[in-house]
Design a protein around this motif. Sequence first.
Motif, PDB file in Angstrom:
ATOM      1  N   GLY A 153      22.403  22.708 -23.071  1.00  0.00           N
ATOM      2  CA  GLY A 153      21.618  22.604 -21.857  1.00  0.00           C
ATOM      3  C   GLY A 153      22.496  22.175 -20.699  1.00  0.00           C
ATOM      4  N   GLY A 154      22.300  22.803 -19.544  1.00  0.00           N
ATOM      5  CA  GLY A 154      22.920  22.335 -18.311  1.00  0.00           C
ATOM      6  C   GLY A 154      21.876  21.483 -17.627  1.00  0.00           C
ATOM      7  N   THR A 281      25.323  19.628 -22.419  1.00  0.00           N
ATOM      8  CA  THR A 281      25.052  18.793 -23.594  1.00  0.00           C
ATOM      9  C   THR A 281      26.154  18.884 -24.642  1.00  0.00           C
ATOM     10  OG1 THR A 281      23.702  20.569 -24.554  1.00  0.00           O
ATOM     11  CG2 THR A 281      22.553  18.846 -23.312  1.00  0.00           C
ATOM     12  N   GLY A 282      27.133  19.743 -24.424  1.00  0.00           N
ATOM     13  CA  GLY A 282      28.280  19.777 -25.320  1.00  0.00           C
ATOM     14  C   GLY A 282      29.064  18.479 -25.327  1.00  0.00           C
ATOM     15  N   VAL A 315      19.910  27.149 -20.006  1.00  0.00           N
ATOM     16  CA  VAL A 315      20.603  27.004 -21.287  1.00  0.00           C
ATOM     17  C   VAL A 315      21.790  27.958 -21.400  1.00  0.00           C
ATOM     18  CG1 VAL A 315      18.562  26.181 -22.515  1.00  0.00           C
ATOM     19  CG2 VAL A 315      19.041  28.630 -22.463  1.00  0.00           C
ATOM     20  N   TRP A 316      22.785  27.477 -22.123  1.00  0.00           N
ATOM     21  CA  TRP A 316      23.946  28.267 -22.506  1.00  0.00           C
ATOM     22  C   TRP A 316      23.786  28.589 -23.990  1.00  0.00           C
ATOM     23  CZ3 TRP A 316      23.858  25.602 -18.209  1.00  0.00           C
ATOM     24  CH2 TRP A 316      24.696  25.935 -17.150  1.00  0.00           C
ATOM     25  N   THR A 317      23.904  29.840 -24.344  1.00  0.00           N
ATOM     26  CA  THR A 317      23.694  30.200 -25.743  1.00  0.00           C
ATOM     27  C   THR A 317      24.913  29.832 -26.576  1.00  0.00           C
ATOM     28  OG1 THR A 317      24.611  32.439 -25.572  1.00  0.00           O
ATOM     29  CG2 THR A 317      22.267  32.154 -25.069  1.00  0.00           C
ATOM     30  N   PRO A 318      24.720  29.728 -27.897  1.00  0.00           N
ATOM     31  CA  PRO A 318      25.862  29.481 -28.783  1.00  0.00           C
ATOM     32  C   PRO A 318      26.857  30.634 -28.707  1.00  0.00           C
ATOM     33  CG  PRO A 318      23.771  29.248 -29.966  1.00  0.00           C
ATOM     34  CD  PRO A 318      23.459  29.860 -28.638  1.00  0.00           C
ATOM     35  N   GLY A 319      28.063  30.394 -29.182  1.00  0.00           N
ATOM     36  CA  GLY A 319      29.022  31.473 -29.312  1.00  0.00           C
ATOM     37  C   GLY A 319      28.565  32.448 -30.385  1.00  0.00           C
ATOM     38  N   PRO A 357      24.891  18.304 -33.022  1.00  0.00           N
ATOM     39  CA  PRO A 357      24.618  19.624 -32.443  1.00  0.00           C
ATOM     40  C   PRO A 357      24.559  19.536 -30.918  1.00  0.00           C
ATOM     41  CG  PRO A 357      23.087  19.145 -34.247  1.00  0.00           C
ATOM     42  CD  PRO A 357      23.809  17.867 -33.937  1.00  0.00           C
ATOM     43  N   THR A 358      24.959  20.618 -30.261  1.00  0.00           N
ATOM     44  CA  THR A 358      24.894  20.651 -28.791  1.00  0.00           C
ATOM     45  C   THR A 358      23.480  20.870 -28.291  1.00  0.00           C
ATOM     46  OG1 THR A 358      25.357  23.029 -28.777  1.00  0.00           O
ATOM     47  CG2 THR A 358      27.251  21.540 -28.644  1.00  0.00           C
ATOM     48  N   GLY A 359      22.584  21.277 -29.210  1.00  0.00           N
ATOM     49  CA  GLY A 359      21.197  21.537 -28.847  1.00  0.00           C
ATOM     50  C   GLY A 359      20.501  22.240 -29.990  1.00  0.00           C
TER      51      GLY A 359
END
Length: 441
Positions: A153-154, A281-282, A315-319, A357-359
């Motif tokens: 999350g940003g 959130t990383g 939100v930023w998605t996972p790699g 976890p980052t989220g």
Amino acid sequence: MTFRPRMRGLAVVAAGSLALTACSAGSLGSSDDAGGAASVSITYLAGNLEQDVKEANQLIKDFTAKNPTVTVKLETRPGGSEGDNIVKTRLSTGDMSDVFAYNTGSLFQAIAPEKNLTPISDQPYIGDLDENFKKTVTAGDKVYGVPSGGFMGGAVLYSIPVYTRLGLKVPATWAEFMANNAKIKAAGIAPVIQTYGETWTSQLFVLGDFHNVAAVEPDFADRYTKNQAKYATSPAALKGFEHTQQVHDSGYENKDFASAKLPDGLRMLAQGKGAHYPILTGVVNDMVSTYPNAAKDVGLFALPGDDASKNGLTVWTPGGVYIPNTTTGEKLDAAKKFLAFIASPDGCKSLATTGVPTGPYAVKGCELPADVPQSIKDMQPYLDKSGGSSLALEFVSPVKGPSLEQITVEVGSGIQKAKDGAARYDEDVKKQAQQLGLAGW
């Protein structure tokens, strides 16, 4: 820092050696395994940062425990532009590992997936993948990758003890946020932590605000990609720059904002010396490992906009993890099994053992551990709510300029005004758009 190379849209990633390194291998199967089944060996290319390697090794260990006839050998690559070049070069020369981890969104599109990758749309687990994630690994009408890890999350990380002591409520609008900042400053606490000593951290008021932009202008990303919308001329998009300026002009930043770095910001927040930190959130994993109390003392809320009813999380998605089209035969079958494991609750559990976890995860059936930090728990309601989250702009448009972090530092330091910063960024993205050959540029 433990940001992955796949998150490099915001992160400054440590670069390593250009040489690929074999790090580990899963247990080798034999002709006696699984009732005499023959063994097969595949290679997995992942980033070389400590957390990347830790996660990859854990996935390999847990996968091979369930699939003893498959050996997975880990190779690593540096992050940033060096890693990008390695991936593109190995794909173009037909020398890519059997499976590889890489970015989603615009950088995924830049590796020509329809030309270089194996589609997995026909795999039975595809229906279990989060729709937002699938958008970022789809080219044409085919899906090419599975998620490794959780969403980021940003957002704004905030001090729960400070909020409790001052009787504050989580804000749903920018006006409420600024009112909280005034009360926090009056109490002698830095309202908004900024760490411009690491310039990438300056971008969140702009990039983390995209849910609010999309709520007002749903077609902004499409028009932006076609050079029909601009930050400087879109009132909704301009607000991120304006908010960056307002926080500075109001004196709400920590005194050392110009030189402070990420570890300083995390310390201030964990110790209650700063109330708000707009960030990805990383960083939570690092914060909690250094300051265990932050697991319960730090919460999260989405960057507020003008309309409380449309408040939501960017939100930023996972790699992603992919299979190149050069992987064939029994290796392809093994590679597909590996991706199926990653995109399963067992795969999520495997990753969860390596750190915070980052989220929330992008796979149905994957649940966050019960002891996950409060800030990560706070993301879930946004993702569960219809319309409560939006992908960051870099996942829905390939247009992103390289100088945004320098521009937001200047706006947030009072060196230039919001409108000028936005106009400068509009110019900054031109070169990239033209390099990509996008229509209208």
